[in-house]
Scaffold this motif. Structure first.
Motif, short mmCIF file in Angstrom:
data_model
loop_
_atom_site.label_atom_id
_atom_site.label_comp_id
_atom_site.label_asym_id
_atom_site.label_seq_id
_atom_site.Cartn_x
_atom_site.Cartn_y
_atom_site.Cartn_z
N PHE A 1 1.02 3.09 8.14
CA PHE A 1 0.48 2.84 9.48
C PHE A 1 0.67 1.39 9.90
O PHE A 1 0.98 1.11 11.05
N VAL A 2 0.46 0.47 8.96
CA VAL A 2 0.51 -0.94 9.36
C VAL A 2 1.89 -1.38 9.81
O VAL A 2 2.01 -2.32 10.60
N ALA B 1 3.20 7.36 10.66
CA ALA B 1 1.95 7.65 9.95
C ALA B 1 1.08 8.61 10.76
O ALA B 1 0.45 9.52 10.19
N VAL B 2 1.07 8.41 12.08
CA VAL B 2 0.26 9.31 12.91
C VAL B 2 0.76 10.74 12.75
O VAL B 2 -0.02 11.67 12.54
N GLN C 1 0.82 -1.21 0.00
CA GLN C 1 0.00 0.00 0.00
C GLN C 1 0.85 1.25 0.00
O GLN C 1 0.54 2.22 -0.68
N ARG D 1 4.80 -7.70 6.73
CA ARG D 1 3.72 -7.59 7.70
C ARG D 1 3.02 -8.93 7.79
O ARG D 1 2.73 -9.57 6.80
N ARG E 1 3.65 2.71 12.63
CA ARG E 1 2.46 3.42 13.09
C ARG E 1 2.71 4.89 13.41
O ARG E 1 1.99 5.76 12.95
N LEU F 1 -0.60 6.51 3.52
CA LEU F 1 -0.69 6.58 4.97
C LEU F 1 -1.07 5.24 5.58
O LEU F 1 -0.48 4.80 6.57
N ILE F 2 -2.04 4.58 4.97
CA ILE F 2 -2.48 3.30 5.54
C ILE F 2 -1.37 2.27 5.40
O ILE F 2 -1.16 1.43 6.28
N THR G 1 -0.15 12.19 9.42
CA THR G 1 -1.56 12.50 9.21
C THR G 1 -1.89 13.93 9.63
O THR G 1 -2.85 14.51 9.13
N PHE H 1 -4.12 8.67 1.19
CA PHE H 1 -4.72 7.70 2.10
C PHE H 1 -4.02 6.35 1.98
O PHE H 1 -3.72 5.71 2.98
N THR H 2 -3.76 5.95 0.74
CA THR H 2 -3.13 4.64 0.55
C THR H 2 -1.72 4.63 1.13
O THR H 2 -1.33 3.66 1.78
#
Lengths: 664, 551
Positions: free
Chosen positions: B436-437, B443-444, B357, B533, B440, B432-433, B447, B429-430
């Protein structure tokens, strides 16, 4: 009939199409027609929604969760898939019915209200776009689809608040609304990230009830719930993210009614209900869970905003703070797990608050753009329909039976009371206090506007043009509004009377229609045991008594309107507190000070001190040094580029040499 | 004979590349590079006094390139692994340097974006002085940029990578405003300095290969062969790998630009002519992120994982810092330039999350940013043409005097903010997601960029476009049809991709899978690198729970 479940996409598509047509060709279509086209699209959506309702009603069991995917939206991104799809279930159908229904009325109202505005057609394009986005929001089949509508309504809110952007305050208010909402979106987005990282999907069907969340720790689910709630706080203007809503009144009044009272601001309540599984599953310990936070934020907003409302003089700002307060009630309900009660209040509130806002718009229209209640009074004689319907709205919000607000507010208070423990009783007490204040400030408003002494004689002489658009009849007495404006008032007035019958607190026979209808969407939500009938009845009586006390106080203070010196009696009675309430606890002033002070200073420091002087200064310093060295060593070389290039070549040579040796 | 040794390797690398034969029949990629070059040569021979002739040549050449790009897009096999439309022409035989051109999902959209932006850039520049030279430099620029995105040979890549600087230097210096020579020089030297590291790195890899037993003394600079060699033999030490990665990374970081080597960008953007800014933001910055994805990461995956925390940190700083600094810019173009620092931060962050992603989101943002920022620069250029200022303080109330232009600017603004429905959201969004995985907290932090983007852009919009227009702002000329024709295609593409990103994701995902495989291969033996992951642990269990509840 069942085909309507697959054709649900038509509902948002129609107003979207209307928006495109009116935006591109509105000027050519001309003034009233553009408005009627927009109204027709949303009206057709309403009819379509009714058919969808019947289609869904004919389904049973799992058939009441119908997902229809238009296309793959996020695909080819590993295990992250999101469809561009819609979910038809009792909750979303309830939402589309009331969004399109009220939307149609307000579109119609705007045909008259926006008459003569130079950007008439653009207004309707925005309004249509709003309706489309709101429908995507409630119909979305996943958090991400909801988020798409969520941002879409945010955009429309921005466009419509700053619709009269020539006025600086309107432009600032629009930006403030969008940015504040983005703070909430930050939470919403993180919530989605966390949900995806643990569950691998964002589709609602996956999160039907809290049992579906088993396997992830309660703490993590609590974090998800609270992050989503941060998003809800932004959109639904809960403390401390409420600051944008009072300023949003800079927009035309139909916008305040539709977006900033009836529909968009309730999106947070919708989101919490939609994501109820997360709230139901969450637990922090000692009986505290995400819902506790939701309930208390709601309670604080309900009470705080009600106190502020009693000191506002702008007819729309009173209603704005009232909206905050009523939204607080809805969250209070959701927080204790009474989602149905919250959604019920959302619907009745939409009826009477839209009515009150449109009524205030009619007053503003009739008063030639005057919004200050101190310059009104005795208007019922001049605008009988507006006056009568406004009074219905007042009785509804004050909680007088059998008007709509009574039933829903009563249910919230009862559910809070029975939700358990001292906390339930405390929430109930806060709710009762807010109800008292609500009855008071609304009585104050009704008397300042429609009864008492007529104080508008002086001000009507000089037309302020406050609401932005020109009116042919700028002089003379206040006048009643045209039929396109009063008709919606009458319809909403009727709904404010009977809206409460959507769900009556009787189980034998079962008259909780809304609760039964919504049940499949709120699967597994806590069932709050409604105490004995007598205690429930006593609570209702108590709520009514409190409402009547509030009305009585208001009547006593304002029965003759304002005293001749024009000073509000409440101001003198409250003493120093009056100032605090008038400035809404100094939230805005504080924020403005922070933004223009430390925040600006910090940003300037980064831009000037760090970026320009330090980082770029260092770069230029290196450049200068090389140049000077070059000048010193080889005066014959003058070309700037050549000097630098020489340095670079030397550097490269050294690097190559170094790397070469490392390689060996 | 030396190059023959590398051929089998290349076939091992791309076993499914059946298009080899087809490509021989018509060298599409070579043609795409040669057509702008040919156009430039023709334009050069035309009379200087008649710039409109040169303009026509320029337009025909760029449109022809666009046509070929569309053909490329339509004939690209999205499910095919490896490279397509491959061609190979000999260049420096002794060193095994070849003109190896081919595309995969990663380069495909860079080529298409380049082909889209150049005719638009020319259409937006019909009123520049000395039109003939302008067209010549633009065409030369297009040729070089296309070369960068299709070259598979490191030396050829480097040559194009550097060649880009020359036309860009002259475009800024010749048609820029104000402090243009300073800006052009700074741009030139900054990126040259970065490139020095890249060149050193490329030469070292080539020499290491030449000396390694695996090569049998052969020379090659083919990226595929070298990647394969580094991955399979483990021939280079950890330190060497890291140093080489740093060498590549510095050059690409300057190009992106990554904090703290970004300060050339605001100057270059501000002084560049409109078309220059469009191309600069649209495709030239992506040469940096492209370099990471195409060369630095697959060639040195272990080092990339080692450097990932640093890269993520720098990119997240870029997102936040770029946004805050953008807020305080008094000049619209500088503001957009800093917003590019923030946007490209999302690309680098997603890339170094090293997840599907993250990479997909990064690649998507590369395209999206070219469209939206291009639109913003075009409109700022129109305002400059009319008002001869880009200072926000000098503007105001334009929404009233030029509603269509302001409306388009607002649309581009929201596209840039990342409003869902526009492409920016999908990319952001992609990525960031995807971050995040695995990472984390980065990504926070990143955002918060979504809040900041709304602040700096809407505040600027408020100051420049709302309010009551006064003086020259009140009498400003509305956007012309030609100008609309430059902006609308970009916004329309952004909207299309925002609602339907699948065509792009489908074509990039095979390449991203290949890249993920290369990372896996390159780190074989290392257990569990952070880019990998675990599948969602609860997914399977809870689906059962759900179906159980239904039954």
């Amino acid at each position: 009939m069942q085909r309507f479940l697959d054709l649900v996409w038509v509902i948002p598509a129609l107003p979207a199409l209307g928006a495109v047509i009116v935006l591109l060709f509105g000027k050519r279509i001309g003034e009233p027609k553009a408005g009627y086209i927009a109204t027709a699209t949303i009206g057709t959506s309403f009819v379509w929604s009714v058919f969808t309702f019947f289609a869904l009603q004919s389904q049973h069991g799992e058939g009441r969760h119908h997902v229809y995917n238009l296309w793959k939206w996020f695909a080819g991104t590993g295990d992250f898939h999101v469809n561009f799809g819609f979910l038809v279930d009792p909750l979303s159908v309830t939402m589309i019915l009331f969004v399109t229904g009220i939307g149609t009325l307000i579109h119609l109202y705007s045909v008259g209200y926006m008459h003569g505005d130079p950007r008439y057609s653009r207004f309707f394009a925005y309004l249509n776009l709003f309706a489309a986005s709101m429908l995507v929001l409630v119909l979305g089949s996943s958090f991400l689809m909801t988020f798409m509508g969520w941002e879409g309504v945010g955009l429309c809110s921005y466009l419509l608040i700053s619709f009269w952007f020539e006025k600086n305050s309107a432009a600032v208010a629009g930006k403030k609304a969008f940015v504040t909402n983005r703070v909430g979106d930050f939470g919403f987005m993180l919530g989605m990230f966390l949900i995806f990282s643990k569950f691998g999907t964002l589709d609602y069907v996956r999160f039907g009830s809290h049992e579906a969340l088993t396997g992830v720790s309660h703490t993590t689910v609590t974090a998800m719930a609270l992050l989503l709630f941060v998003g809800a706080m932004g959109k639904s203007a809960q403390v401390p993210l409420h600051i944008w809503l009072p300023d949003a009144m800079e927009g035309p009044t139909p916008v305040s009614a539709l977006i900033h009272a009836a529909t968009m601001v309730t999106a947070g309540v919708f989101l919490v209900s939609r994501a109820h599984a997360f709230f139901d599953f969450s637990a922090i310990g000692n009986g505290i869970h995400a819902g506790t936070v939701v309930a208390w934020v709601g309670a604080i907003t309900a009470l705080g905003a009600a106190t502020v409302a009693i000191r506002q003089n702008d007819i729309k700002r009173v209603l704005a703070y009232s909206t905050l307060s009523q939204l607080g009630y809805m969250f209070l309900a959701c927080g204790v797990g009474a989602y149905t009660a919250g959604l019920f209040h959302m619907v009745t509130h939409a009826f009477f608050k839209a009515l009150l806002f449109l009524g205030s718009g009619s007053v503003i229209h009739g008063m030639h753009h005057e919004q200050d209640m101190r310059k009104m009074g005795g208007l019922r004689k001049f605008m009988p329909i507006t006056g009568a319907t406004f009074i219905i709205g007042w009785l509804a919000i004050a909680g007088v039976p059998p008007f709509a607000g009574f039933w829903s507010k009563d249910e919230i208070l009862a559910k809070a009371f029975f939700s358990g423990g001292a906390q339930g009783k405390a929430l109930w007490a806060v709710g009762m206090l807010a109800a008292l204040l609500t009855a008071f400030y609304m009585t104050r408003q009704v008397w300042m506007v429609f009864f008492g002494n007529e104080r508008f004689r002086d001000s009507l002489a000089d037309d302020h043009g406050h609401d932005g658009h020109d009116d042919a009849n700028a002089q003379g007495d206040p006048h009643e509004s045209p039929i396109t404006m009063t008709l919606p008032l009458l319809v909403l007035g009727a709904l404010s009377i009977v809206g409460g019958f959507l769900s009556l607190p009787f189980t034998k026979p079962n008259l909780e229609f809304l609760a039964r209808w919504l049940e499949p969407s709120l699967e597994g939500a806590k069932d709050i045991h409604p105490g004995a009938f007598t205690s429930g009845f006593l609570l209702s009586v108590g709520a009514v008594v409190v409402g009547i006390i509030g009305i009585a106080i208001g009547f006593t203070v304002y029965k003759r309107g304002l005293p001749d010196d024009g000073v509000d009696p409440v101001e003198t009675k409250l003493g120093p507190l009056a100032n605090v309430l008038e400035n809404a606890y100094f939230f805005d002033i504080g924020l403005a000070k922070f933004v223009s002070g430390p925040a600006t200073k910090f940003a300037t420091f980064l831009a000037e001190g760090i970026d320009r002087k330090t980082i770029d200064g260092a770069v230029n310093g290196v450049g200068r040094t090389v140049k000077e060295a070059g000048d010193g060593l080889r005066r014959m070389q003058t070309g700037l580029v050549r000097n630098y290039a020489l340095g670079i070549v030397a550097g490269v040579a050294m690097l190559i040499a170094y790397m070469w040796t490392r390689a060996i | 004979m030396l190059t023959l040794a590398t051929l089998p390797e290349r076939f091992i690398q791309h076993p499914f590349n059946f298009q080899h034969q087809h490509a021989r029949s018509f060298p599409l990629l070579t043609a795409m590079i040669l057509v702008p070059l040919l156009g430039a040569l023709v334009a050069m021979m035309l009379p200087k006094s008649r710039p409109e002739y040169a303009r026509i040549v320029g337009f025909v050449a760029t449109m022809a390139t666009l046509g070929m790009a569309v053909f490329l897009l339509l004939n690209f096999k999205s499910s095919m692994h490896g490279f397509q439309f491959a061609e190979s022409h000999e260049w420096i035989k002794a060193l095994g340097v070849r003109f190896d051109f081919s595309v995969d999902g990663v380069s495909l959209f860079m080529v298409v974006l380049t082909a889209v932006l150049f005719p638009i850039g020319l259409l937006a520049s019909t009123n520049v002085d000395n039109g003939r030279s302008f067209v010549v430099w633009m065409l030369a620029l297009e040729m070089s940029v296309l070369g960068v995105f299709v070259a598979r040979d490191l030396i050829v890549f480097f040559v194009f990578f550097e060649l880009v600087l020359v036309p860009m230097y002259f475009l800024i210096a010749g048609w820029g405003h104000g402090n243009n020579v300073y800006a052009a020089t700074k741009f030139f030297l900054y990126t040259m300095a970065g490139s020095a590291f890249l060149f050193a790195g490329i030469l070292t890899v080539g020499v290491l290969y030449h000396r390694a037993p695996a090569s049998g003394g052969a020379w090659t600079f083919d990226a595929g062969t070298l990647t394969h060699w580094i991955a399979s033999s483990g021939a280079i030490s950890q330190t060497t790998g890291r140093l080489l990665f740093i060498g590549f990374a510095v050059a690409f970081a300057v190009k992106v630009p990554l904090f703290p080597v970004h300060t050339w960008l605001p100057d270059a953007h501000t002084e560049a002519p409109t078309a220059g800014s469009v191309v600069l933001a649209g495709v030239m910055l992506k040469m940096g992120t492209y370099g990471f994805i195409r060369f630095a990461i697959p060639m040195f995956p272990k080092a990339a994982i080692w450097a990932a925390p640093t890269m993520l940190t720098l990119s997240v700083i870029g997102i936040i810092y770029g946004a805050i600094v953008a807020t305080m810019q008094p000049d619209l173009k500088r503001l957009i330039a800093y917003s590019s620092v923030a946007h490209l931060g999302f690309v680098v962050m997603g890339t170094f999350a090293l997840t599907t992603q993250g990479l997909q989101g990064g690649l998507f943002t590369m395209v999206s940013h070219g469209l939206t920022t291009g639109a913003l620069f075009l409109i700022v250029g129109m305002i400059y043409d009319r008002r001869h200022t880009r200072k926000i303080a000098d503007l105001g109330g334009l929404w009233k005097s030029v509603p269509v232009m302001s409306g388009l600017f607002l649309a581009a603004t929201f596209a840039s903010i990342g409003l869902p429905g526009f492409s920016g959201f999908v990319g952001e969004f992609t990525s960031l997601i995807g971050t995040f995985v695995t990472r984390r907290w980065w990504a926070v932090a990143a955002t918060t960029g979504v809040i900041l983007a709304a602040i700096y852009l809407l505040w600027a919009y408020q100051r420049a476009f709302t309010g009551e227009p006064e003086g020259d702002n009140a009498t400003m000329k509305e956007i012309t049809f030609r100008e609309i024709a430059t902006v609308v295609p970009l916004l329309a593409l952004s909207l299309f991709l925002g609602f339907y990103p699948k065509p792009l994701f489908d074509r990039t995902q095979t390449a991203v899978q290949d890249l993920m495989t290369q990372i896996e291969d390159g780190t074989k033996g290392d257990h569990g690198h952070p880019g990998y992951r675990e599948p969602h642990p609860v997914k399977a269990a809870s689906v059962e729970a759900k179906s159980g509840a239904q039954g």
